[in-house]
Scaffold this motif. Structure first.
Motif, mmCIF file in Angstrom:
data_model
loop_
_atom_site.group_PDB
_atom_site.id
_atom_site.type_symbol
_atom_site.label_atom_id
_atom_site.label_comp_id
_atom_site.label_asym_id
_atom_site.label_seq_id
_atom_site.Cartn_x
_atom_site.Cartn_y
_atom_site.Cartn_z
ATOM 1 N N MET A 29 -15.652 41.211 -1.755
ATOM 2 C CA MET A 29 -14.912 41.011 -2.998
ATOM 3 C C MET A 29 -15.697 41.582 -4.182
ATOM 4 O O MET A 29 -15.133 42.230 -5.072
ATOM 5 N N VAL A 30 -17.006 41.349 -4.193
ATOM 6 C CA VAL A 30 -17.846 41.845 -5.285
ATOM 7 C C VAL A 30 -17.866 43.371 -5.290
ATOM 8 O O VAL A 30 -17.817 44.010 -6.353
ATOM 9 N N ALA A 74 -5.868 38.489 -4.589
ATOM 10 C CA ALA A 74 -7.212 38.449 -4.014
ATOM 11 C C ALA A 74 -7.297 39.293 -2.743
ATOM 12 O O ALA A 74 -8.342 39.894 -2.452
ATOM 13 N N ILE A 125 -16.191 34.065 -7.378
ATOM 14 C CA ILE A 125 -16.527 35.475 -7.181
ATOM 15 C C ILE A 125 -17.454 35.848 -8.326
ATOM 16 O O ILE A 125 -17.059 35.736 -9.492
ATOM 17 N N ILE A 127 -12.179 34.779 0.757
ATOM 18 C CA ILE A 127 -13.093 34.432 -0.331
ATOM 19 C C ILE A 127 -14.324 33.695 0.185
ATOM 20 O O ILE A 127 -15.448 33.925 -0.269
ATOM 21 N N LEU A 172 -10.754 34.460 -12.227
ATOM 22 C CA LEU A 172 -10.328 34.120 -10.872
ATOM 23 C C LEU A 172 -9.457 32.880 -10.933
ATOM 24 O O LEU A 172 -9.905 31.825 -11.397
ATOM 25 N N TRP A 197 -13.963 27.851 -5.152
ATOM 26 C CA TRP A 197 -14.053 29.274 -4.874
ATOM 27 C C TRP A 197 -14.646 30.002 -6.076
ATOM 28 O O TRP A 197 -14.298 29.721 -7.221
ATOM 29 N N TYR A 218 -9.958 42.324 -1.875
ATOM 30 C CA TYR A 218 -10.685 42.435 -0.610
ATOM 31 C C TYR A 218 -10.478 43.811 0.009
ATOM 32 O O TYR A 218 -11.435 44.452 0.473
ATOM 33 N N THR A 247 -17.396 37.185 0.350
ATOM 34 C CA THR A 247 -17.640 37.285 -1.089
ATOM 35 C C THR A 247 -18.273 38.623 -1.444
ATOM 36 O O THR A 247 -17.953 39.219 -2.481
#
Length: 386
Positions: free
Chosen positions: A147-148, A213, A175, A140, A165, A173, A217, A144
């Motif tokens: 993740m997006v 999470a 996102i 994270i 989240l 943290w 990823y 990032t």
């Protein structure tokens, strides 16, 4: 607080790349393919990211080779590949529309998409599953953007009504596109059912989907690289390793300077919910986040003792079940009787076995019953919870 229950992430340390270490010989991976159909044969040359086993029913994610090499053994449950060459599979294209098509593309590229559905409330679980399993922090904080990418793909695929989240209290943290929720970092608050209750106030409502999470990823990395993710972060003790899927646990233990004793148990995952391996040649899976060693004592950790009726497992069960009764019926093969005690509601937290004064293998009995029941076609609701 009992350190076994603390989920506070540790400070980030350097990640060790397995392939940069001296392994003392040719590198060989062992991929678990239980329930899947092999797509390769002995002595066949395979490329990195090439599919090697798939589910003929289209439910379980496809398994891919994490290295370029030669298949040295194909068994019912495992495929062994020795590293050789630098072959890489061709990039894949992902559909941009259609829920079923987009999710199926992820499954074919090694992502577990079971439970994801259109118009749900999507929760990203960034809580460490158990103590020490805190690789989320690195992902994270450093990736990032990946993740997006994964979140944007899911938004197109399932059009979630809201995205949340869940992270440990005190961790800053974020996102983009997700509403943050801080969760008390105490086990079993990290489990999807309790995460859902903390965020929505409801106990596993049908309109809520929870993914780890790490899975988000992997989706982002897969979409960005147009290939399945073949590397995982596995923590051994305090050392995180970046290593190919299928790396034998014995290699990681050696690199971390762990020498398990004769009767020590090596666990994929944490001490409460992880699963023991019978051989140090067993490879880590895409979902493996940690390797735990349970040191041998003078007496076994679990025994085939009869239940003493203390009620500790019932008192400490977060799902308000009767693990004592479920395990008794499972122990004697009366699997369908466990339905009377709502076995499908078990979240497999392992607390029943932890508190059991008779040291019975309660979670193992429950998992056995679930496996046997899930094989029966009439029990669709139970199968979906596996």
């Amino acid at each position: 607080m009992n350190p076994l229950f603390s989920l506070t992430p540790s400070e980030r340390g350097p990640i060790v790349n397995t392939w940069e270490q001296d392994l003392g010989g040719p590198f060989e991976i062992c991929l678990e393919i239980t329930g899947l159909e092999p797509l390769v044969q002995n002595n066949e040359k395979v490329a990195k990211a090439q599919p090697v086993a798939a589910d003929r029913n289209g439910i379980k994610p496809t398994i891919h080779s994490s290295i370029s090499g030669t298949v040295t053994d194909v068994k019912k449950d495992f495929i062994t590949i020795r590293e050789e060459g630098t072959r890489v599979a061709e990039p894949v294209d992902f559909p941009g529309t259609g829920t079923r098509e987009m999710l199926n593309a992820l499954r074919e590229n090694g992502i577990n998409v079971r439970g994801l559905k259109k118009d749900c409330t999507l929760i990203i679980n960034a809580m460490p599953h158990e103590v020490g399993m805190d690789g989320h922090r690195y992902l994270i904080e450093e990736f990032t953007d990946v993740m997006v990418t994964g979140l944007n793909y899911l938004k197109k695929a399932i059009s979630p009504k809201a995205c949340a989240l869940a992270c440990p209290t005190g961790m800053d943290w974020t996102i983009p596109g997700c509403t943050g929720y801080e969760i008390d970092p105490v086990y079993p608050n990290s489990l999807p059912e309790l995460i859902t209750k903390a965020i929505t106030g409801k106990e596993m409502p049908s309109e809520v989907c929870v993914i780890d999470a790490t899975t988000l990823y992997r989706i982002g990395r897969t979409i960005h690289g147009r290939q399945p993710v073949t590397l995982v972060i596995v923590k051994v003790g305090s050392t995180p390793f970046l290593t190919p899927v299928g790396t034998p646990v014995g290699i990681l233990l050696k690199l971390a300077d762990f020498r398990p004793g004769e009767h020590d148990r090596v666990i994929l995952g944490g001490p409460l919910t992880g699963e023991a391996v019978y051989s140090l040649k067993h490879g880590v899976s895409p979902e493996t986040q940690a390797i735990t060693i349970l040191k041998a004592n003078k007496e076994p950790t679990v025994k085939d003792n009869p239940c003493v009726g203390c009620g500790e497992c019932v008192i400490n069960c977060p799902a308000r079940l009767e693990p004592n009764m479920i395990s008794r019926h499972s122990e004697f093969g009366l699997y369908e009787n466990t339905l009377t005690y709502n076995i499908a509601s078990c979240i497999e937290c392992g607390l029943c076995g932890y508190w059991c004064r008779a040291q019975r293998p309660l979670l193992q009995y429950i998992r056995l019953a679930k496996k046997e029941l899930a094989a029966k076609p009439i029990l669709e609701d139970l199968r979906e919870k596996q």
